[in-house]
Design a protein around this motif. Structure first.
Motif, short mmCIF file in Angstrom:
data_model
loop_
_atom_site.label_atom_id
_atom_site.label_comp_id
_atom_site.label_asym_id
_atom_site.label_seq_id
_atom_site.Cartn_x
_atom_site.Cartn_y
_atom_site.Cartn_z
N ALA A 159 57.43 45.71 -5.95
CA ALA A 159 58.91 45.52 -5.20
C ALA A 159 59.96 44.48 -5.22
N ASP A 160 58.79 43.25 -5.22
CA ASP A 160 59.36 41.33 -6.04
C ASP A 160 60.17 41.71 -7.03
N ARG A 161 60.04 42.64 -7.62
CA ARG A 161 60.73 43.34 -9.06
C ARG A 161 62.25 42.99 -9.01
N LEU A 162 61.44 44.31 -8.57
CA LEU A 162 62.94 44.69 -7.69
C LEU A 162 64.28 44.32 -7.12
N VAL A 163 63.10 43.91 -6.23
CA VAL A 163 64.41 42.51 -5.35
C VAL A 163 64.70 41.45 -5.95
N ALA A 164 64.44 40.97 -6.76
CA ALA A 164 64.79 39.97 -7.76
C ALA A 164 65.59 40.62 -8.58
N GLY A 165 65.65 42.11 -9.18
CA GLY A 165 66.82 42.21 -10.36
C GLY A 165 68.12 42.70 -9.63
N ALA B 270 76.38 49.46 -4.55
CA ALA B 270 75.99 50.00 -5.25
C ALA B 270 74.44 49.67 -5.47
N ILE B 271 74.74 48.15 -5.90
CA ILE B 271 73.11 47.16 -6.40
C ILE B 271 72.51 47.43 -5.25
N GLU B 272 72.64 47.36 -3.88
CA GLU B 272 71.64 47.25 -2.76
C GLU B 272 70.92 48.46 -2.29
N LEU B 273 71.82 50.14 -2.34
CA LEU B 273 71.63 51.60 -2.63
C LEU B 273 70.24 51.33 -3.87
N LYS B 274 70.82 51.18 -4.71
CA LYS B 274 69.79 51.44 -6.06
C LYS B 274 68.28 50.87 -5.79
N MET B 275 68.39 49.30 -4.85
CA MET B 275 67.38 48.48 -4.06
C MET B 275 66.16 49.81 -3.20
N ILE B 276 67.22 49.90 -2.51
CA ILE B 276 66.66 50.29 -0.75
C ILE B 276 66.13 51.92 -1.66
N ALA B 277 66.32 52.77 -2.83
CA ALA B 277 65.83 53.91 -2.64
C ALA B 277 64.64 53.18 -3.92
N GLU B 278 64.51 52.88 -5.03
CA GLU B 278 63.47 52.05 -5.05
C GLU B 278 62.88 51.72 -4.65
N LEU B 279 63.00 50.77 -3.58
CA LEU B 279 61.82 50.82 -2.79
C LEU B 279 61.01 51.44 -2.22
N HIS B 280 61.60 52.52 -1.33
CA HIS B 280 61.51 53.32 -0.88
C HIS B 280 59.95 54.27 -1.68
N GLU B 281 60.61 54.57 -3.29
CA GLU B 281 59.69 55.75 -3.85
C GLU B 281 58.19 54.30 -4.24
N LEU C 87 59.31 49.61 6.07
CA LEU C 87 58.37 50.41 5.25
C LEU C 87 56.68 49.68 4.95
N ARG C 88 56.41 48.49 5.40
CA ARG C 88 55.03 48.64 4.84
C ARG C 88 54.59 49.03 6.03
N ARG C 89 55.17 49.14 7.22
CA ARG C 89 54.48 50.45 8.51
C ARG C 89 54.42 51.66 7.99
N ARG C 90 55.18 52.08 6.98
CA ARG C 90 54.69 53.04 7.10
C ARG C 90 54.79 54.05 5.72
N GLN C 91 54.13 52.04 5.65
CA GLN C 91 53.38 52.45 3.47
C GLN C 91 52.52 54.06 3.56
N VAL C 92 52.68 54.53 2.32
CA VAL C 92 51.42 55.38 1.55
C VAL C 92 51.12 54.84 0.88
N PRO C 93 49.85 54.78 0.00
CA PRO C 93 49.46 53.92 -1.26
C PRO C 93 49.17 54.77 -1.92
N LEU D 120 68.21 41.38 3.59
CA LEU D 120 68.10 43.22 3.23
C LEU D 120 67.45 43.76 2.99
N ALA D 121 66.65 43.33 1.56
CA ALA D 121 65.29 43.58 1.26
C ALA D 121 63.96 42.95 1.97
#
Length: 311
Positions: A126-132, A169-180, A271-277, A263-264
């Motif tokens: 997640a840190d890598r995604l936010v940095a990018g 567009a960039i932040e939407l991509k980040m949000i979608a991949e953070l959910h993944e 997402l950490r409250r609902r995180q699935v390992p 935003l991230a």
């Protein structure tokens, strides 16, 4: 006769005039009992309301300066109303543009992210995604600031709209991949997930799959209103990017990087409250790729979707 007045100089009383004696008490003078009262009277001199037998008072016309001020206020109010109508129309058009682009944003699923970043856990990934994403939005801000080195007022709304579109567009991509990464993929197809991510971007919160209100199949009026408010807030914050002499480029890069990280942080906290390992996720189905996917490298360089690089 000596000393007598000649007849042509004698004064004769006019015909029809009072020929009685001029001293008081003559036959044509009024007696004391016929005279009116001599006191000052008790009638009030104040204006009387509701008297229909009196002539209506005419209103004094307003001075010319007051009339001009009233006309100026009316024109100014009309200009403000017209400007507000045009601003709402522009925000609505930009919101429709972002809604149209959201399904075209390419999103990497968890399996792809694991292959591209081997050996990283959820938080490191997640840190890598936010940095990018922060680097990408900073590049967009710097590009718009460089293009506005000598600001031209008619071009400013277009430059702000291009920046907001690229950043969204960039932040939407980040949000979608953070959910993944956190294992909270919204259910449904590409359109349903894109709507959920748009709602997450406008509310600056993670998608709660347990609440159907965040998983609408189409953008309703409430979601569009939230989206317009988010766009307006971003455009106001991006106004310093239009400062001249390359100052706006530096300011835009710093502000976009900071806003993306904020935003991230909010999204990740939800997402950490609902995180699935990862061990409990199993094999998730691969995400379908949009037919006309956006070129995110062009967006990162500040190129509007549909334009050629350097246009």
């Amino acid at each position: 006769m000596t000393g007598s007045t000649p007849p042509w100089k004698r004064r004769f009383p006019k015909r029809g005039a009072d020929q009685g004696p001029q001293q008081p008490g003559g036959p044509y003078s009024a007696r004391d009992d016929e005279r009116g009262t001599t006191d000052t009277g008790t009638a009030s001199l104040e204006a009387v309301d509701g008297r229909s037998d009196l002539p209506a008072t005419t209103s004094t016309p307003a001075p010319a300066a007051r009339r001009r001020a009233a006309a100026f206020r009316e024109k100014a109010g009309q200009s403000v109303r017209n400007g507000g109508t045009r601003a709402r129309a522009a925000l609505g058009h930009l919101a429709d543009r972002i809604i149209e682009l959201a399904p075209r944003v390419p999103v990497r699923d968890l399996a792809t992210l694991r292959r591209q970043f081997p050996g990283l856990g959820p938080e490191e990934l997640a840190d890598r995604l936010v940095a990018g994403a922060a680097k990408g939005t900073a590049t967009v801000g710097a590009g718009i600031g460089a293009a506005a080195m000598m600001p031209v007022p008619p071009a400013m709304p277009t430059e702000l709209a291009a920046e907001v579109t690229g950043v969204a567009a960039i932040e939407l991509k980040m949000i979608a991949e953070l959910h993944e990464v956190y294992g909270v993929r919204p259910p449904g197809g590409l359109t349903q997930r894109s709507t959920a991510y748009l709602n997450s971007w406008s509310d600056e919160r993670g998608v709660d799959v347990s609440k159907p209100s965040t998983l609408g199949s189409a953008m309703n009026s409430h979601m569009k209103r939230q989206l317009r408010q988010q766009i307006m807030k971003r455009m106001v914050r991006n106004l310093p990017n239009l400062m001249p002499f390359m100052v706006g480029a530096a300011v835009g890069a710093v502000m976009n990087r900071r806003d993306t990280r904020k935003l991230a942080d909010r999204i990740r906290e939800d997402l950490r409250r609902r995180q699935v390992p990862w061990s409990a996720l199993g094999d998730l189905p691969a995400l379908e790729r949009p037919r006309d996917a956006l070129d995110m490298s062009h967006l990162a360089r500040g190129v509007e979707p549909g334009e050629r690089p350097g246009h």
